[in-house]
Design an enzyme around this catalytic site. Sequence first.
Site, PDB file in Angstrom:
ATOM      1  N   LYS A 199      -0.776  -6.375  -7.973  1.00 49.40           N
ATOM      2  CA  LYS A 199      -1.263  -7.261  -7.320  1.00 49.40           C
ATOM      3  C   LYS A 199      -2.283  -8.216  -8.080  1.00 49.40           C
ATOM      4  O   LYS A 199      -2.786  -9.501  -7.802  1.00 49.40           O
ATOM      5  CB  LYS A 199      -0.835  -7.836  -5.967  1.00 49.40           C
ATOM      6  CG  LYS A 199      -1.225  -8.731  -4.976  1.00 49.40           C
ATOM      7  CD  LYS A 199      -0.675  -8.946  -3.805  1.00 49.40           C
ATOM      8  CE  LYS A 199      -1.707  -9.903  -2.802  1.00 49.40           C
ATOM      9  NZ  LYS A 199      -2.934  -9.269  -3.400  1.00 49.40           N
ATOM     10  N   HIS A 241       0.507  -1.617   0.006  1.00 50.45           N
ATOM     11  CA  HIS A 241      -0.018   0.058  -0.098  1.00 50.45           C
ATOM     12  C   HIS A 241       0.999   1.457  -0.513  1.00 50.45           C
ATOM     13  O   HIS A 241       0.466   2.286  -0.615  1.00 50.45           O
ATOM     14  CB  HIS A 241      -1.246  -0.200   1.289  1.00 50.45           C
ATOM     15  CG  HIS A 241      -2.414  -1.163   1.183  1.00 50.45           C
ATOM     16  ND1 HIS A 241      -1.965  -2.512   2.131  1.00 50.45           N
ATOM     17  CD2 HIS A 241      -2.507  -1.533   0.500  1.00 50.45           C
ATOM     18  CE1 HIS A 241      -3.075  -2.870   2.395  1.00 50.45           C
ATOM     19  NE2 HIS A 241      -3.477  -2.555   1.187  1.00 50.45           N
ATOM     20  N   MET A 291       2.494  -9.496  -0.854  1.00 49.93           N
ATOM     21  CA  MET A 291       2.702  -8.481   0.946  1.00 49.93           C
ATOM     22  C   MET A 291       0.938  -8.625   0.644  1.00 49.93           C
ATOM     23  O   MET A 291       0.350  -7.955  -0.717  1.00 49.93           O
ATOM     24  CB  MET A 291       3.382  -7.062   0.692  1.00 49.93           C
ATOM     25  CG  MET A 291       4.195  -7.017   1.285  1.00 49.93           C
ATOM     26  SD  MET A 291       5.059  -5.697   2.054  1.00 49.93           S
ATOM     27  CE  MET A 291       6.441  -6.493   2.251  1.00 49.93           C
TER      28      MET A 291
END
Length: 285
Positions: free
Chosen positions: A149, A37, A184
């Site tokens: 992602k 993020h 992640m």
Amino acid sequence: MEIVNRISQMQKISREWRKEGKTISLVPTMGFLHKGHLSLMEEGKIRGDYLITSIFVNPIQFGLEEDYGDYPRDLEQDCKLAKEVGVDVIFAPSVQEMYPKGFQTFVEVEKITETLCGICRPHHFQGVTTVVAKLFSIVNPHLAFFGKKDFQQFVTIKRMVLDLNWEINVIGMPIVREEDGLAMSSRNKYLSQDERRSALSLNRSLDLAKKLYQEGIRDTEKIERGVKRLIGEEKLAEIEYVKICNKVDLGEISQIKSEALLALAVKIGKTRLIDNCELGGEEQN
Ligand code: AMP
């Protein structure tokens, strides 16, 4: 850094920034922030004058059996991290604020959402496009940043913006990984030690696919088979899909000629993880 909960207040701030001729960047998130993020926010900070990050766990993108209730939340820590990267406003509305009684308007992108994750999560992308459309209309950003992602989400949002003629530049950012290669994700928190070890097979399988591609294999089934075999060796892993498709519209291909995407979704124990890599062609932005 200001924390805004009300839509009307968020609209007012954006309106004023626009009047000043400033460029507004938006990074939509569901919170429980990690370096993936933060990489989007760092780019948003560089490319815009003002940076807004939304934190909203969007109930309508979760299926009934999914983890909406358990989804990890930590607004205090998120605010600390966002402040460190220079976020100007955190927009964190309540569910009631976003979906008041009587709400009945949804945005749907068709074909591109009917494959890959759309097969097992039939209403997911409608929930995503609806909330992102609302965020776009509330924040009115010039730039919006999404991680690759969630590649299908990224191309779906790009399609929505194109189809609806919105003047928003949708920017796709590279996948940020842990040192050991695991992509992640806020959901990595659910993994036990054994599951986390199993989850490394996802990235290993992408490396295998890249190797096969480099060796000259272009037959998508052959590469998919290799990937499935590698992940299949993990007892805790249950493959939902492994698919090589066209990078632009996610259509099926049998041979990699240019710009292909290898996307996969795997359940490790109860945790559903996704990952992907691009094979051939230039990085899409
Ligand atoms: P989420 O909070 O999971 O909805 O994610 C918010 C945004 O961060 C989405 O655009 C994601 O694609 C992006 N994102 C999540 N994980 C990563 C990652 N590992 N690398 C890059 N972007 C990510």
